[in-house]
Design a protein around this motif. Structure first.
Motif, PDB file in Angstrom:
ATOM      1  N   GLY A  27       0.745  -1.201  -0.010  1.00 53.60           N
ATOM      2  CA  GLY A  27      -0.001  -0.066   0.070  1.00 53.60           C
ATOM      3  C   GLY A  27       0.959   1.224  -0.055  1.00 53.60           C
ATOM      4  N   TRP A  28       0.126   2.377   0.024  1.00 56.35           N
ATOM      5  CA  TRP A  28       0.767   3.630   0.295  1.00 56.35           C
ATOM      6  C   TRP A  28       0.091   4.603   1.171  1.00 56.35           C
ATOM      7  CZ3 TRP A  28       4.954   5.151  -2.501  1.00 56.35           C
ATOM      8  CH2 TRP A  28       5.311   4.050  -3.727  1.00 56.35           C
ATOM      9  N   PHE A  29       0.816   5.187   1.881  1.00 62.97           N
ATOM     10  CA  PHE A  29       0.445   6.011   3.071  1.00 62.97           C
ATOM     11  C   PHE A  29       1.105   7.513   2.620  1.00 62.97           C
ATOM     12  CE2 PHE A  29      -1.976   4.079   6.259  1.00 62.97           C
ATOM     13  CZ  PHE A  29      -1.793   2.769   5.857  1.00 62.97           C
ATOM     14  N   ARG A  30       0.567   8.827   3.108  1.00 62.56           N
ATOM     15  CA  ARG A  30       1.198   9.852   2.960  1.00 62.56           C
ATOM     16  C   ARG A  30       1.108  10.592   4.433  1.00 62.56           C
ATOM     17  NH1 ARG A  30      -3.009  12.761  -1.255  1.00 62.56           N
ATOM     18  NH2 ARG A  30      -4.451  13.458   0.169  1.00 62.56           N
ATOM     19  N   GLN A  31       1.986  11.460   4.582  1.00 63.72           N
ATOM     20  CA  GLN A  31       2.040  12.246   5.580  1.00 63.72           C
ATOM     21  C   GLN A  31       2.475  13.512   5.485  1.00 63.72           C
ATOM     22  OE1 GLN A  31       4.252  10.512   8.878  1.00 63.72           O
ATOM     23  NE2 GLN A  31       2.905  11.462  10.503  1.00 63.72           N
ATOM     24  N   VAL A  32       1.759  14.501   6.214  1.00 59.74           N
ATOM     25  CA  VAL A  32       2.180  16.046   6.186  1.00 59.74           C
ATOM     26  C   VAL A  32       2.774  16.244   7.497  1.00 59.74           C
ATOM     27  CG1 VAL A  32       1.296  18.447   6.103  1.00 59.74           C
ATOM     28  CG2 VAL A  32       0.464  16.454   4.465  1.00 59.74           C
ATOM     29  N   PRO A  33       3.620  17.129   7.628  1.00 58.50           N
ATOM     30  CA  PRO A  33       4.379  17.379   9.046  1.00 58.50           C
ATOM     31  C   PRO A  33       2.986  17.986  10.127  1.00 58.50           C
ATOM     32  CG  PRO A  33       5.859  18.055   7.556  1.00 58.50           C
ATOM     33  CD  PRO A  33       4.569  17.655   6.828  1.00 58.50           C
ATOM     34  N   ASP A  92      -2.382  17.401  -2.117  1.00 58.02           N
ATOM     35  CA  ASP A  92      -1.606  16.178  -2.187  1.00 58.02           C
ATOM     36  C   ASP A  92      -0.188  16.301  -1.758  1.00 58.02           C
ATOM     37  OD1 ASP A  92      -3.386  15.748  -5.195  1.00 58.02           O
ATOM     38  OD2 ASP A  92      -3.869  14.859  -3.228  1.00 58.02           O
ATOM     39  N   THR A  93       0.278  17.391  -1.550  1.00 56.85           N
ATOM     40  CA  THR A  93       1.547  17.587  -0.901  1.00 56.85           C
ATOM     41  C   THR A  93       1.937  16.593   0.310  1.00 56.85           C
ATOM     42  OG1 THR A  93       1.984  19.852  -2.072  1.00 56.85           O
ATOM     43  CG2 THR A  93       3.430  19.184  -0.232  1.00 56.85           C
ATOM     44  N   ALA A  94       2.707  15.850   0.325  1.00 56.68           N
ATOM     45  CA  ALA A  94       2.911  15.298   1.324  1.00 56.68           C
ATOM     46  C   ALA A  94       4.376  14.118   1.290  1.00 56.68           C
ATOM     47  CB  ALA A  94       1.905  14.153   1.717  1.00 56.68           C
ATOM     48  N   MET A  95       4.628  13.529   2.320  1.00 51.64           N
ATOM     49  CA  MET A  95       5.660  12.450   2.155  1.00 51.64           C
ATOM     50  C   MET A  95       4.977  11.217   1.793  1.00 51.64           C
ATOM     51  SD  MET A  95       8.922  11.834   2.404  1.00 51.64           S
ATOM     52  CE  MET A  95       9.703  12.946   3.370  1.00 51.64           C
ATOM     53  N   TYR A  96       5.337  10.394   0.806  1.00 52.01           N
ATOM     54  CA  TYR A  96       4.605   9.237   0.370  1.00 52.01           C
ATOM     55  C   TYR A  96       5.454   7.966   0.959  1.00 52.01           C
ATOM     56  CZ  TYR A  96       0.922  11.851  -1.855  1.00 52.01           C
ATOM     57  OH  TYR A  96      -0.180  12.543  -2.240  1.00 52.01           O
ATOM     58  N   TYR A  97       4.747   7.039   1.503  1.00 59.44           N
ATOM     59  CA  TYR A  97       5.357   5.886   1.989  1.00 59.44           C
ATOM     60  C   TYR A  97       4.554   4.565   1.374  1.00 59.44           C
ATOM     61  CZ  TYR A  97       7.002   9.186   5.624  1.00 59.44           C
ATOM     62  OH  TYR A  97       7.531   9.839   6.564  1.00 59.44           O
ATOM     63  N   CYS A  98       5.737   3.874   1.103  1.00 61.26           N
ATOM     64  CA  CYS A  98       5.318   2.597   0.603  1.00 61.26           C
ATOM     65  C   CYS A  98       5.248   1.479   1.708  1.00 61.26           C
ATOM     66  CB  CYS A  98       6.296   2.018  -0.514  1.00 61.26           C
ATOM     67  SG  CYS A  98       6.107   0.366  -0.869  1.00 61.26           S
ATOM     68  N   VAL A  99       4.343   0.778   1.871  1.00 66.17           N
ATOM     69  CA  VAL A  99       3.961  -0.243   2.920  1.00 66.17           C
ATOM     70  C   VAL A  99       3.799  -1.776   2.530  1.00 66.17           C
ATOM     71  CG1 VAL A  99       3.371   1.884   4.350  1.00 66.17           C
ATOM     72  CG2 VAL A  99       1.479   0.377   3.422  1.00 66.17           C
ATOM     73  N   LEU A 100       4.199  -2.734   3.432  1.00 65.16           N
ATOM     74  CA  LEU A 100       3.851  -4.105   3.291  1.00 65.16           C
ATOM     75  C   LEU A 100       3.096  -4.639   4.351  1.00 65.16           C
ATOM     76  CD1 LEU A 100       4.343  -6.701   1.634  1.00 65.16           C
ATOM     77  CD2 LEU A 100       6.682  -6.808   2.534  1.00 65.16           C
ATOM     78  N   GLY A 101       2.205  -5.470   4.158  1.00 65.11           N
ATOM     79  CA  GLY A 101       1.522  -6.156   5.326  1.00 65.11           C
ATOM     80  C   GLY A 101       1.094  -7.496   4.938  1.00 65.11           C
ATOM     81  N   THR A 128       9.089   9.357   0.180  1.00 66.68           N
ATOM     82  CA  THR A 128       9.481  10.065  -0.950  1.00 66.68           C
ATOM     83  C   THR A 128       8.649  11.404  -1.030  1.00 66.68           C
ATOM     84  OG1 THR A 128      10.468  10.194  -3.214  1.00 66.68           O
ATOM     85  CG2 THR A 128       8.088   8.960  -2.764  1.00 66.68           C
ATOM     86  N   GLN A 129       9.164  12.441  -1.090  1.00 66.89           N
ATOM     87  CA  GLN A 129       8.413  13.691  -0.903  1.00 66.89           C
ATOM     88  C   GLN A 129       7.832  14.042  -2.374  1.00 66.89           C
ATOM     89  OE1 GLN A 129       7.846  15.774   1.782  1.00 66.89           O
ATOM     90  NE2 GLN A 129       6.655  17.022   0.303  1.00 66.89           N
ATOM     91  N   VAL A 130       6.542  14.419  -2.199  1.00 66.38           N
ATOM     92  CA  VAL A 130       5.749  15.018  -3.371  1.00 66.38           C
ATOM     93  C   VAL A 130       5.403  16.484  -2.945  1.00 66.38           C
ATOM     94  CG1 VAL A 130       3.647  14.884  -4.866  1.00 66.38           C
ATOM     95  CG2 VAL A 130       4.944  12.693  -4.210  1.00 66.38           C
ATOM     96  N   THR A 131       5.727  17.368  -3.969  1.00 70.50           N
ATOM     97  CA  THR A 131       5.332  18.744  -3.534  1.00 70.50           C
ATOM     98  C   THR A 131       4.295  19.154  -4.713  1.00 70.50           C
ATOM     99  OG1 THR A 131       7.188  19.067  -2.179  1.00 70.50           O
ATOM    100  CG2 THR A 131       6.046  21.014  -3.211  1.00 70.50           C
ATOM    101  N   VAL A 132       3.356  19.670  -4.541  1.00 67.52           N
ATOM    102  CA  VAL A 132       2.327  20.392  -5.536  1.00 67.52           C
ATOM    103  C   VAL A 132       2.171  21.620  -5.335  1.00 67.52           C
ATOM    104  CG1 VAL A 132       0.247  19.961  -6.762  1.00 67.52           C
ATOM    105  CG2 VAL A 132       1.327  18.029  -5.704  1.00 67.52           C
ATOM    106  N   SER A 133       2.230  22.555  -6.214  1.00 65.33           N
ATOM    107  CA  SER A 133       2.461  24.103  -6.296  1.00 65.33           C
ATOM    108  C   SER A 133       1.365  24.760  -7.174  1.00 65.33           C
ATOM    109  CB  SER A 133       3.757  24.537  -6.297  1.00 65.33           C
ATOM    110  OG  SER A 133       4.361  24.429  -7.584  1.00 65.33           O
TER     111      SER A 133
END
Length: 121
Positions: A34-40, A88-97, A116-121
């Protein structure tokens, strides 16, 4: 076990594809990626997942814009993102479960990439 790539800066309305090289280890043929994302300052947010039977689920914000796929011959997970928005700007994480994990539950996924950082402006 999980290494993301493909992040970067893009203008609103643009597209970006994230990749994640994975190693299944003990999960063998019964897994969920899966994919997760996180903003500080905010909690991690599930984007979606794909399992070993190629079933996918997406968070509401990504439906119609995001596509998760996998190349099992290369052990690469993808997140294709179209019509990107500043939110959608965030750090995106790949996950395994394990199989039957769900993107709505952070605790389902034991293994995480470095992000991996994604920045949308």
């Amino acid at each position: 076990q999980l290494v993301e790539s493909g992040g970067g800066s893009v203008q609103a309305g643009g597209s970006l594809t994230l990749s994640c090289g994975y190693s299944l280890g003990d999960f063998s043929t019964r897994y969920c990626l899966g994919w997760f994302r996180q903003v500080p300052g905010k909690e991690r947010e599930g984007v979606g997942h794909i399992d070993s039977s190629n079933r996918t689920r997406y968070a509401e914000f990504g439906k119609g814009r995001f596509t998760i796929s996998q190349d099992v011959s290369k052990n690469i997970l993808y997140l294709q993102m179209n019509d990107l928005k500043p939110e959608d700007t965030a750090m995106y994480y790949c996950v395994l479960g394990p199989l039957y994990s769900d993107y709505t539950r952070v605790s389902n996924f034991r293994y995480w990439g470095q992000g991996t950082q994604v920045t949308v402006s």
